[in-house]
Design an enzyme around this catalytic site. Structure first.
Site, mmCIF file in Angstrom:
data_model
loop_
_atom_site.group_PDB
_atom_site.id
_atom_site.type_symbol
_atom_site.label_atom_id
_atom_site.label_comp_id
_atom_site.label_asym_id
_atom_site.label_seq_id
_atom_site.Cartn_x
_atom_site.Cartn_y
_atom_site.Cartn_z
ATOM 1 N N GLY A 9 -28.194 -4.754 -51.943
ATOM 2 C CA GLY A 9 -27.837 -4.698 -53.361
ATOM 3 C C GLY A 9 -29.062 -4.879 -54.237
ATOM 4 O O GLY A 9 -29.050 -5.617 -55.216
ATOM 5 N N TYR A 155 -13.680 -14.403 -54.464
ATOM 6 C CA TYR A 155 -15.145 -14.520 -54.540
ATOM 7 C C TYR A 155 -15.596 -15.917 -54.105
ATOM 8 O O TYR A 155 -16.568 -16.066 -53.365
ATOM 9 C CB TYR A 155 -15.580 -14.229 -55.978
ATOM 10 C CG TYR A 155 -17.063 -14.047 -56.182
ATOM 11 C CD1 TYR A 155 -17.734 -12.932 -55.678
ATOM 12 C CD2 TYR A 155 -17.797 -14.977 -56.913
ATOM 13 C CE1 TYR A 155 -19.088 -12.753 -55.896
ATOM 14 C CE2 TYR A 155 -19.153 -14.795 -57.139
ATOM 15 C CZ TYR A 155 -19.797 -13.687 -56.627
ATOM 16 O OH TYR A 155 -21.151 -13.511 -56.847
ATOM 17 N N LYS A 159 -18.049 -16.581 -50.887
ATOM 18 C CA LYS A 159 -19.320 -17.282 -51.065
ATOM 19 C C LYS A 159 -19.296 -18.668 -50.433
ATOM 20 O O LYS A 159 -20.304 -19.140 -49.899
ATOM 21 C CB LYS A 159 -19.674 -17.379 -52.553
ATOM 22 C CG LYS A 159 -19.909 -16.022 -53.224
ATOM 23 C CD LYS A 159 -21.035 -15.228 -52.579
ATOM 24 C CE LYS A 159 -21.405 -13.993 -53.375
ATOM 25 N NZ LYS A 159 -22.469 -13.196 -52.738
#
Length: 244
Positions: A9, A155, A159
């Protein structure tokens, strides 16, 4: 032997800042991974070359094991004299929403990108790092993965799992001089945060501002350097004091 750093990314935002910093400060040949935005990846490559560094772009979806292995095997065959010393697992996506209304794909795609992406990329290179007795693995997590954020259960889960994986893998590979750390940014000025109400949110931040992508990149570059050899298994918050 060409020494390389791979940033997943890496075409925009924090990833872009990290690519620029690793090339400039540590003189790595940077592999800029992107999934769909080739023009942004090429722009990052050009910026690195303008500063006298070297880089190339490499397109694949980290969430796909087959795609990741195909792209990386192809790169290795074409670069037999190159070694990847640094991996920055930065690729991640958000699909925010309350958990009770969350669709299966909004859960799966977020987990696949952040958590399975870490496995797919890191597992490809880990044996080589252990053989050469040197490596730096840096996982980009988030304040959401450390304290949890409402509206981001998917998320936070992805994470948070990456936080645990960082701590576990660090213990497995430390004897071979491979370090594994995570960086947990808070609110950083990027495309991803452009639509947030900055004026309202800074009230929660003791530093009274959003962070800059370059500040995160400085921290990552330190963890990627030889100076950080005795730091491993750590989750380093960079959030202006919002949570620590």
């Amino acid at each position: 032997m060409k020494k390389c750093a791979l940033v997943t990314g890496g075409s925009r935002g924090i990833g872009k800042a990290i690519c620029l910093k690793l090339a400039k400060d540590l003189q790595y040949h940077v592999l800029i991974n992107y999934q769909s935005n080739e023009s942004a990846a090429l722009e990052t490559k050009q910026l690195i070359e303008n500063e006298g560094g070297s880089a190339e772009i490499i397109g694949f979806n980290v969430a796909s094991l087959e795609e990741t292995q195909a792209a990386l095997n192809s790169w290795k065959e074409a670069n037999t004299e190159a070694v990847v010393e640094v991996i920055v697992n930065n690729a991640g996506i958000t699909r925010d929403g309350l958990f009770m209304w969350m669709q299966p794909n909004d859960w799966k795609s977020v987990i696949d990108t952040s958590l399975n992406g870490f496995y797919n990329v890191t597992n490809f290179f880990i044996q080589e790092m252990l053989r050469s007795k040197y490596g730096r693995i840096i996982n980009m997590v988030s304040v959401s993965g450390v304290k949890g954020t409402p509206g981001q259960t998917n998320y936070s889960a992805a994470k948070g799992a990456l936080v645990a994986a960082t701590k576990a893998l660090a213990q497995e590979v430390a004897k071979r001089k491979v370090t594994v750390n995570a960086v947990a940014p808070g609110f950083i000025k990027t495309d991803m945060t452009a639509e947030l109400d900055e004026k309202e949110l800074v009230k929660m931040i003791p530093a009274n501002r959003f962070g800059e992508a370059e500040e995160v990149a400085d921290l990552v570059a330190f963890l990627a350097s030889k100076k950080s050899g005795y730091i491993t298994g750590e989750i380093i918050n960079i959030n202006g004091g919002i949570y620590s």
